[in-house]
Design a protein around this motif. Structure first.
Motif, PDB file in Angstrom:
ATOM      1  N   ARG A   1      -8.545  22.980  41.524  1.00  0.00           N
ATOM      2  CA  ARG A   1      -8.447  21.800  42.384  1.00  0.00           C
ATOM      3  C   ARG A   1      -7.844  22.162  43.736  1.00  0.00           C
ATOM      4  O   ARG A   1      -8.310  21.704  44.790  1.00  0.00           O
ATOM      5  CB  ARG A   1      -7.602  20.726  41.683  1.00  0.00           C
ATOM      6  CG  ARG A   1      -7.480  19.437  42.482  1.00  0.00           C
ATOM      7  CD  ARG A   1      -6.806  18.351  41.645  1.00  0.00           C
ATOM      8  NE  ARG A   1      -7.655  17.967  40.504  1.00  0.00           N
ATOM      9  CZ  ARG A   1      -7.263  17.123  39.558  1.00  0.00           C
ATOM     10  NH1 ARG A   1      -6.044  16.600  39.576  1.00  0.00           N
ATOM     11  NH2 ARG A   1      -8.083  16.819  38.573  1.00  0.00           N
ATOM     12  N   ILE A   2      -6.795  22.984  43.738  1.00  0.00           N
ATOM     13  CA  ILE A   2      -6.142  23.376  44.982  1.00  0.00           C
ATOM     14  C   ILE A   2      -7.061  24.248  45.833  1.00  0.00           C
ATOM     15  O   ILE A   2      -7.225  24.034  47.037  1.00  0.00           O
ATOM     16  CB  ILE A   2      -4.819  24.106  44.683  1.00  0.00           C
ATOM     17  CG1 ILE A   2      -3.817  23.143  44.044  1.00  0.00           C
ATOM     18  CG2 ILE A   2      -4.234  24.726  45.944  1.00  0.00           C
ATOM     19  CD1 ILE A   2      -2.577  23.828  43.487  1.00  0.00           C
ATOM     20  N   VAL A   3      -7.670  25.245  45.191  1.00  0.00           N
ATOM     21  CA  VAL A   3      -8.563  26.160  45.910  1.00  0.00           C
ATOM     22  C   VAL A   3      -9.760  25.397  46.482  1.00  0.00           C
ATOM     23  O   VAL A   3     -10.165  25.627  47.634  1.00  0.00           O
ATOM     24  CB  VAL A   3      -9.022  27.290  44.965  1.00  0.00           C
ATOM     25  CG1 VAL A   3     -10.199  28.065  45.562  1.00  0.00           C
ATOM     26  CG2 VAL A   3      -7.861  28.246  44.682  1.00  0.00           C
ATOM     27  N   SER A   4     -10.310  24.479  45.711  1.00  0.00           N
ATOM     28  CA  SER A   4     -11.461  23.709  46.185  1.00  0.00           C
ATOM     29  C   SER A   4     -11.087  22.784  47.333  1.00  0.00           C
ATOM     30  O   SER A   4     -11.884  22.562  48.250  1.00  0.00           O
ATOM     31  CB  SER A   4     -12.049  22.888  45.032  1.00  0.00           C
ATOM     32  OG  SER A   4     -12.519  23.719  44.001  1.00  0.00           O
ATOM     33  N   MET A   5      -9.864  22.243  47.292  1.00  0.00           N
ATOM     34  CA  MET A   5      -9.421  21.295  48.303  1.00  0.00           C
ATOM     35  C   MET A   5      -9.161  21.943  49.659  1.00  0.00           C
ATOM     36  O   MET A   5      -9.518  21.390  50.700  1.00  0.00           O
ATOM     37  CB  MET A   5      -8.128  20.602  47.833  1.00  0.00           C
ATOM     38  CG  MET A   5      -7.595  19.549  48.802  1.00  0.00           C
ATOM     39  SD  MET A   5      -5.899  19.031  48.436  1.00  0.00           S
ATOM     40  CE  MET A   5      -6.019  18.618  46.712  1.00  0.00           C
ATOM     41  N   ALA A   6      -8.549  23.118  49.658  1.00  0.00           N
ATOM     42  CA  ALA A   6      -7.995  23.662  50.902  1.00  0.00           C
ATOM     43  C   ALA A   6      -8.595  24.995  51.320  1.00  0.00           C
ATOM     44  O   ALA A   6      -8.006  25.703  52.147  1.00  0.00           O
ATOM     45  CB  ALA A   6      -6.481  23.802  50.765  1.00  0.00           C
TER      46      ALA A   6
ATOM     47  N   ASP B   1     -11.645  17.169  45.600  1.00  0.00           N
ATOM     48  CA  ASP B   1     -12.601  16.683  44.608  1.00  0.00           C
ATOM     49  C   ASP B   1     -12.348  15.210  44.312  1.00  0.00           C
ATOM     50  O   ASP B   1     -11.225  14.715  44.424  1.00  0.00           O
ATOM     51  CB  ASP B   1     -12.452  17.466  43.294  1.00  0.00           C
ATOM     52  CG  ASP B   1     -13.025  18.863  43.395  1.00  0.00           C
ATOM     53  OD1 ASP B   1     -13.986  19.062  44.166  1.00  0.00           O
ATOM     54  OD2 ASP B   1     -12.504  19.754  42.700  1.00  0.00           O
ATOM     55  N   ARG B   2     -13.404  14.510  43.932  1.00  0.00           N
ATOM     56  CA  ARG B   2     -13.270  13.168  43.387  1.00  0.00           C
ATOM     57  C   ARG B   2     -13.333  13.249  41.872  1.00  0.00           C
ATOM     58  O   ARG B   2     -13.930  14.177  41.309  1.00  0.00           O
ATOM     59  CB  ARG B   2     -14.381  12.252  43.934  1.00  0.00           C
ATOM     60  CG  ARG B   2     -14.182  11.867  45.395  1.00  0.00           C
ATOM     61  CD  ARG B   2     -15.307  10.988  45.897  1.00  0.00           C
ATOM     62  NE  ARG B   2     -15.023  10.492  47.231  1.00  0.00           N
ATOM     63  CZ  ARG B   2     -14.386   9.347  47.490  1.00  0.00           C
ATOM     64  NH1 ARG B   2     -13.996   8.568  46.474  1.00  0.00           N
ATOM     65  NH2 ARG B   2     -14.156   8.956  48.714  1.00  0.00           N
TER      66      ARG B   2
ATOM     67  N   ASN C   1     -16.443  15.050  40.848  1.00  0.00           N
ATOM     68  CA  ASN C   1     -17.354  14.450  41.821  1.00  0.00           C
ATOM     69  C   ASN C   1     -18.500  13.682  41.158  1.00  0.00           C
ATOM     70  O   ASN C   1     -19.631  13.699  41.634  1.00  0.00           O
ATOM     71  CB  ASN C   1     -17.888  15.534  42.778  1.00  0.00           C
ATOM     72  CG  ASN C   1     -16.761  16.212  43.523  1.00  0.00           C
ATOM     73  OD1 ASN C   1     -15.931  15.558  44.162  1.00  0.00           O
ATOM     74  ND2 ASN C   1     -16.687  17.535  43.426  1.00  0.00           N
ATOM     75  N   VAL C   2     -18.160  13.027  40.054  1.00  0.00           N
ATOM     76  CA  VAL C   2     -19.081  12.087  39.412  1.00  0.00           C
ATOM     77  C   VAL C   2     -18.278  10.838  39.040  1.00  0.00           C
ATOM     78  O   VAL C   2     -17.102  10.936  38.697  1.00  0.00           O
ATOM     79  CB  VAL C   2     -19.731  12.688  38.140  1.00  0.00           C
ATOM     80  CG1 VAL C   2     -20.697  13.792  38.504  1.00  0.00           C
ATOM     81  CG2 VAL C   2     -18.699  13.191  37.156  1.00  0.00           C
TER      82      VAL C   2
ATOM     83  N   SER D   1     -11.125   8.470  44.368  1.00  0.00           N
ATOM     84  CA  SER D   1     -10.354   9.314  45.287  1.00  0.00           C
ATOM     85  C   SER D   1      -9.158   9.938  44.574  1.00  0.00           C
ATOM     86  O   SER D   1      -8.469   9.278  43.780  1.00  0.00           O
ATOM     87  CB  SER D   1      -9.860   8.493  46.481  1.00  0.00           C
ATOM     88  OG  SER D   1     -10.948   8.018  47.254  1.00  0.00           O
ATOM     89  N   LEU D   2      -8.896  11.185  44.877  1.00  0.00           N
ATOM     90  CA  LEU D   2      -7.757  11.891  44.307  1.00  0.00           C
ATOM     91  C   LEU D   2      -6.461  11.321  44.892  1.00  0.00           C
ATOM     92  O   LEU D   2      -6.352  11.114  46.103  1.00  0.00           O
ATOM     93  CB  LEU D   2      -7.867  13.379  44.636  1.00  0.00           C
ATOM     94  CG  LEU D   2      -6.930  14.340  43.923  1.00  0.00           C
ATOM     95  CD1 LEU D   2      -7.202  14.352  42.424  1.00  0.00           C
ATOM     96  CD2 LEU D   2      -7.091  15.750  44.496  1.00  0.00           C
ATOM     97  N   THR D   3      -5.474  11.071  44.041  1.00  0.00           N
ATOM     98  CA  THR D   3      -4.180  10.566  44.497  1.00  0.00           C
ATOM     99  C   THR D   3      -3.167  11.700  44.516  1.00  0.00           C
ATOM    100  O   THR D   3      -3.471  12.848  44.188  1.00  0.00           O
ATOM    101  CB  THR D   3      -3.662   9.447  43.577  1.00  0.00           C
ATOM    102  OG1 THR D   3      -3.205  10.025  42.349  1.00  0.00           O
ATOM    103  CG2 THR D   3      -4.747   8.418  43.289  1.00  0.00           C
TER     104      THR D   3
END
Length: 273
Positions: A204-209, A143-144, A269-270, A173-175
């Motif tokens: 965040r983890i589930v959405s990322m991977a 996510d952003r 994401n906004v 961007s996510l760091t």
């Protein structure tokens, strides 16, 4: 090992009550897209399951390596493995996991749970290690986040060198340093007496991977946050916990978690909220 029968079934998931090693032995090899592990930290805490949380250091690490071996076996090529622990333990578990997995990130999650300790720096973060099985991730879409603003005045904390108009409209961007994950203290979100994982963290983890339909594995279910994040995001899931009382109670009414997740997604994401 004796076959475990799920104590809870949902449209997408299976929850087992009992030892994680028994549950993990039933997971097929290379079937899992995302594995997340949040084991007891061996701090001598009391749990309703009555586990021994004060093992000798070598015994604790040996036990961790046993379930980690099973996770590695179960994850697909390109699948993700996340390890949540204190830096002290993740330093050693990360070295062990690196023998079989490819290191991606050491993510620092800024959460102040404990009190300052004399003659030491104030411990104020948890370690989240991110590995993949193989050379590259099969799924990776972080996510952003919105431009960070001061919680007091509402003003933007950075001016981005005057180039804000050229920034991605979906956000920053996510760091690998996450400072926006709150500790779960409010009664509205806290599902058990022991520390619980933030739904924001697991979303965040589930959405990322993972993708809708992916299989998510968590052998240390705790209050069920991983399972809730997976269920509400359309992922299949499987996991275990020694005492599933809190998880079952949570799944009896997912309305509050569904509303919370909707709020979280509205701020992802906004570029600006």
């Amino acid at each position: 090992m004796e076959t475990m029968i799920p104590i809870l079934k949902t449209p997408l998931g299976l929850l087992h009550e009992g030892d994680c090693m028994s549950m993990l032995s039933q997971i097929g090899s290379e079937t899992v897209d995302l594995a997340f592990a949040d084991p007891p930290f061996n701090l001598g805490k009391s749990y309703t399951s009555k586990i021994n949380d004060a093992l000798h250091e070598e015994d604790y690490l040996t036990w961790c390596q046993q379930w980690l071996d099973e996770i590695i076996r179960a994850v697909k090529p390109g699948g993700a493995v996340f390890l949540w622990n204190l830096p002290k333990w993740n330093l050693q578990l990360g070295a062990y996991a690196s023998r079989s997995l490819t290191f991606r990130h050491w993510i620092t999650v800024d959460i102040k749970y404990s009190l300052p300790i004399q003659r030491r720096l104030y411990p104020s973060h948890y370690s989240l290690l991110y590995f993949i099985k193989g050379d590259r991730p099969a799924i990776f879409h972080p996510d952003r986040l919105p431009v960070p603003c001061c919680r007091h005045c509402g003003g933007e904390q950075r001016d981005y060198g005057g180039y804000k108009d050229k920034m991605n409209p979906k956000g920053v961007s996510l760091t690998d340093v996450w400072t926006d994950i709150p500790p779960v203290r409010h009664a509205k979100y806290k599902k058990r007496e022991a520390n619980a994982l933030s739904l924001k963290l697991m979303d965040r983890i589930v959405s990322m991977a993972s993708d809708p339909g992916s299989l998510v594995l968590d052998p240390f279910g705790g209050s069920g946050t991983t399972f809730v994040a997976a269920e509400l995001n359309g992922r299949r899931w499987v996991g275990s916990e020694l005492d599933c009382t809190d998880v079952i109670a949570r799944f009896d009414d997912l309305g509050p978690d569904r509303a919370h997740l909707s709020e979280l997604h509205a701020n992802n994401n906004v570029l600006s909220t």
